[in-house]
Design a protein around this motif. Structure first.
Motif, mmCIF file in Angstrom:
data_model
loop_
_atom_site.group_PDB
_atom_site.id
_atom_site.type_symbol
_atom_site.label_atom_id
_atom_site.label_comp_id
_atom_site.label_asym_id
_atom_site.label_seq_id
_atom_site.Cartn_x
_atom_site.Cartn_y
_atom_site.Cartn_z
ATOM 1 N N ASP A 163 0.880 -1.180 0.000
ATOM 2 C CA ASP A 163 0.000 0.000 0.000
ATOM 3 C C ASP A 163 0.911 1.221 0.000
ATOM 4 N N MET A 164 0.340 2.380 -0.313
ATOM 5 C CA MET A 164 1.132 3.606 -0.289
ATOM 6 C C MET A 164 0.983 4.340 1.040
ATOM 7 N N ALA A 165 0.077 3.883 1.915
ATOM 8 C CA ALA A 165 -0.167 4.568 3.194
ATOM 9 C C ALA A 165 0.376 3.726 4.347
ATOM 10 N N ASP A 166 1.300 4.318 5.133
ATOM 11 C CA ASP A 166 1.889 3.575 6.247
ATOM 12 C C ASP A 166 0.834 3.145 7.265
ATOM 13 N N SER A 167 -0.189 4.015 7.476
ATOM 14 C CA SER A 167 -1.205 3.657 8.475
ATOM 15 C C SER A 167 -1.952 2.395 8.027
ATOM 16 N N ARG A 168 -2.189 2.268 6.724
ATOM 17 C CA ARG A 168 -2.871 1.062 6.218
ATOM 18 C C ARG A 168 -1.957 -0.163 6.361
ATOM 19 N N LEU A 169 -0.657 0.042 6.184
ATOM 20 C CA LEU A 169 0.274 -1.089 6.313
ATOM 21 C C LEU A 169 0.381 -1.540 7.770
ATOM 22 N N GLU A 170 0.284 -0.582 8.693
ATOM 23 C CA GLU A 170 0.229 -0.962 10.126
ATOM 24 C C GLU A 170 -0.983 -1.842 10.365
ATOM 25 N N GLY A 171 -2.115 -1.427 9.795
ATOM 26 C CA GLY A 171 -3.341 -2.232 9.895
ATOM 27 C C GLY A 171 -3.114 -3.618 9.325
ATOM 28 N N ALA A 172 -2.427 -3.675 8.193
ATOM 29 C CA ALA A 172 -2.184 -4.974 7.536
ATOM 30 C C ALA A 172 -1.432 -5.914 8.476
ATOM 31 N N ARG A 173 -0.457 -5.365 9.204
ATOM 32 C CA ARG A 173 0.294 -6.220 10.145
ATOM 33 C C ARG A 173 -0.621 -6.717 11.261
ATOM 34 N N ARG A 174 -1.498 -5.827 11.757
ATOM 35 C CA ARG A 174 -2.450 -6.262 12.805
ATOM 36 C C ARG A 174 -3.358 -7.381 12.299
ATOM 37 N N PHE A 175 -3.715 -7.339 11.026
ATOM 38 C CA PHE A 175 -4.620 -8.357 10.468
ATOM 39 C C PHE A 175 -3.881 -9.635 10.067
ATOM 40 N N GLY A 176 -2.526 -9.624 10.131
ATOM 41 C CA GLY A 176 -1.816 -10.891 9.891
ATOM 42 C C GLY A 176 -0.825 -10.878 8.741
ATOM 43 N N ALA A 177 -0.559 -9.707 8.122
ATOM 44 C CA ALA A 177 0.458 -9.675 7.065
ATOM 45 C C ALA A 177 1.832 -9.902 7.687
ATOM 46 N N ASP A 178 2.677 -10.674 7.003
ATOM 47 C CA ASP A 178 4.022 -10.950 7.517
ATOM 48 C C ASP A 178 5.003 -9.881 7.064
ATOM 49 N N THR A 179 4.797 -9.357 5.862
ATOM 50 C CA THR A 179 5.714 -8.384 5.278
ATOM 51 C C THR A 179 4.875 -7.251 4.699
ATOM 52 N N THR A 180 5.321 -6.006 4.893
ATOM 53 C CA THR A 180 4.593 -4.896 4.275
ATOM 54 C C THR A 180 5.554 -4.100 3.392
ATOM 55 N N THR A 221 -8.699 10.003 10.064
ATOM 56 C CA THR A 221 -9.390 9.348 11.189
ATOM 57 C C THR A 221 -8.964 7.891 11.360
ATOM 58 N N ASN A 222 -8.231 7.344 10.369
ATOM 59 C CA ASN A 222 -7.865 5.914 10.374
ATOM 60 C C ASN A 222 -9.079 5.002 10.427
ATOM 61 N N ALA A 223 -10.207 5.460 9.895
ATOM 62 C CA ALA A 223 -11.416 4.631 9.926
ATOM 63 C C ALA A 223 -11.274 3.452 8.975
ATOM 64 N N LEU A 224 -11.669 2.278 9.451
ATOM 65 C CA LEU A 224 -11.801 1.121 8.544
ATOM 66 C C LEU A 224 -13.284 0.906 8.278
ATOM 67 N N LYS A 225 -14.038 0.505 9.303
ATOM 68 C CA LYS A 225 -15.487 0.422 9.165
ATOM 69 C C LYS A 225 -16.111 1.192 10.329
ATOM 70 N N VAL A 226 -17.086 2.024 10.020
ATOM 71 C CA VAL A 226 -17.821 2.747 11.060
ATOM 72 C C VAL A 226 -19.137 1.993 11.289
ATOM 73 N N VAL A 227 -19.411 1.715 12.552
ATOM 74 C CA VAL A 227 -20.598 0.929 12.881
ATOM 75 C C VAL A 227 -21.720 1.882 13.293
ATOM 76 N N LEU A 228 -22.887 1.721 12.671
ATOM 77 C CA LEU A 228 -24.053 2.565 12.962
ATOM 78 C C LEU A 228 -25.002 1.756 13.844
ATOM 79 N N CYS A 229 -25.260 2.261 15.044
ATOM 80 C CA CYS A 229 -25.989 1.467 16.037
ATOM 81 C C CYS A 229 -27.394 2.017 16.252
ATOM 82 N N GLY A 230 -28.408 1.236 15.889
ATOM 83 C CA GLY A 230 -29.789 1.579 16.201
ATOM 84 C C GLY A 230 -30.052 1.350 17.684
ATOM 85 N N PRO A 231 -31.264 1.718 18.162
ATOM 86 C CA PRO A 231 -31.547 1.614 19.601
ATOM 87 C C PRO A 231 -31.403 0.190 20.146
ATOM 88 N N GLU A 232 -31.645 -0.828 19.308
ATOM 89 C CA GLU A 232 -31.568 -2.219 19.795
ATOM 90 C C GLU A 232 -30.264 -2.893 19.384
#
Ligand SMILES: NC(=O)c1ccc[n+]([C@@H]2O[C@H](COP(=O)([O-])OP(=O)(O)OC[C@H]3O[C@@H](n4cnc5c(N)ncnc54)[C@H](O)[C@@H]3O)[C@@H](O)[C@H]2O)c1
Ligand SMILES: [Zn+2]
Ligand SMILES: [Zn+2]
Length: 364
Positions: free
Chosen positions: A199-216, A337-348
């Motif tokens: 990837d061209m973004a270091d923040s995304r590559l940090e995410g990749a390591r958290r998700f299990g990438a061995d090399t970035t 914001t480093n957002a990956l997925k934003v979760v929208l929570c209804g009342p329930e």
């Protein structure tokens, strides 16, 4: 009810609209408990998806509770918790019978928040319910299954399965947004030897390591082809996935591949990319493309239920459903914001409990 309404390029509102109702006997009406936003919604807002007309409610990923069922619906009943897929299936046409729901010939396929009103709303009409919603097993929270609506089956079907990731493979994934990260997560189901994220973004590559990438590899300052050749003794990757959707990254994926390897294109392309057949033909390279079908939802849901697949890392931000307008701002500004997925929570929504659990896990 309230819903996120597309008003034409650049314009959206959290508006009062008519409550959805059953139209066809195969429909159900669902109360939306938890929903989320996709990069595709941002494309629609830019005006890149002209078939989506002003006035359409956006959103194609959600978990909800059945309120009302049409006369011919038999597999769900009011009160059931269900996952809505981004792809609907009539269950009867030639393609649906082959599991190729994305190509449904009878009004299914990707319709939510595209051709019909979608799922960023308090309630939604869900067509072809018997073939298109998935009951949520007892004990699984909304957020544990929410990402099965789109990103997990997309990367698994169009990336991992189409690319036939096998034990020991070197898998190179170009693009580490939600789709690339979901590819990193689901590729691990097949025990690859090494996962390389580019990837061209270091923040995304940090995410990749958290998700299990061995090399970035940051290809804005490193030569990705050279690095992958070094890692593989000069051969190239066994599987290369494209998870961006621009000509440059497709061409990169075809340069990273070893003779006999597989290039699985996941990205949605708006412009033509060059297929260098003059270089590829002699190297026995297979190139695959595809739109997600979501046939793998039940399989992936079982893996989540058994604890072998954990998508909770995707949820980086949570908003009240009524605050969907701010959620869009946060999601669209992912670079800051480093957002990956934003979760929208209804009342329930059960997501408040998820947030609590995530904090507890982080503290351990
Ligand atoms: N085939 C399908 O059915 C399907 C379904 C859903 C999404 N998609 C597509 O998958 C693609 C990825 O989706 P996403 O939500 O992860 O997108 P995203 O925009 O969030 O992420 C794309 C990533 O690519 C990186 N990138 C951009 N240019 C690059 C370059 N030249 N080299 C390396 N990295 C680069 C960005 O930094 C970003 O991290 C999109 O094209 C989307 O439309 C396909
Ligand atoms: Zn999507
Ligand atoms: Zn069909």
């Amino acid at each position: 009810m309230k819903a996120l309404v597309y008003h034409g390029p650049g314009e959206r509102g959290w508006d009062s609209v008519a409550d959805p109702a059953i139209i066809d006997p195969t429909d159900i009406v669902v109360r939306i408990d938890t929903s989320t936003i996709c990069g595709t919604d941002l494309h629609i807002l830019k005006g890149d998806v002209p078939e989506t007309t002003a006035g359409t409610v956006l959103g194609h990923e959600a978990v909800g509770t059945v309120q009302e069922i049409g006369a011919s619906v038999t597999t769900v009943k009011p009160g059931d918790r269900v996952l809505m897929s981004c792809v609907s299936s009539c269950g009867r046409c030639r393609y649906c019978k082959e599991g190729r729901y994305g190509q449904c010939l009878a009004g299914g396929g990707w319709i939510f928040g595209h051709l019909i009103d979608g799922l960023q709303a308090e309630f939604a009409r869900v067509p072809f319910a018997d073939n298109s919603v998935y009951k949520i097993p007892e004990g699984l929270s909304d957020e544990q299954v929410l990402f099965l609506a789109d990103i997990l089956p997309t990367s698994y079907e169009v990336g991992v399965l189409a690319g036939t990731v096998s034990p020991g493979d070197t898998v190179a994934i170009v693009g580490a947004g939600p789709i690339g990260l979901a590819a990193i997560l689901t590729a691990q189901l097949y025990t690859p030897g090494r996962i390389v994220a580019i990837d061209m973004a270091d923040s995304r590559l940090e995410g990749a390591r958290r998700f299990g990438a061995d090399t970035t590899i940051n290809n804005s300052r490193e030569d990705a082809v050279e690095r992958v050749m070094e890692l593989t003794g000069g051969l190239g990757a066994d599987v290369a996935m494209e998870a961006v959707g621009v000509p440059q990254t497709f061409e990169l994926a075809t340069e990273l591949i070893r003779p006999g390897g597989r290039v699985a294109n996941i990205g949605v392309h708006g412009k033509p990319a060059t297929l260098h057949l003059e270089k590829l033909w002699i190297r026995d390279v297979t190139v695959t493309t595809g739109l997600v079908d979501t046939f793998s939802i039940p399989q992936l849901m079982r893996l989540i239920a058994s604890g072998r697949l954990d998508p909770s890392l995707f949820a980086t931000h949570r908003f009240e459903l009524g605050d969907t307008m701010s959620a869009y701002d946060t999601f669209a500004d992912a670079a800051n914001t480093n957002a990956l997925k934003v979760v929208l929570c209804g009342p329930e929504s059960t997501s408040k409990a998820d947030a609590g659990r995530a904090r507890a896990t982080a503290a351990v």
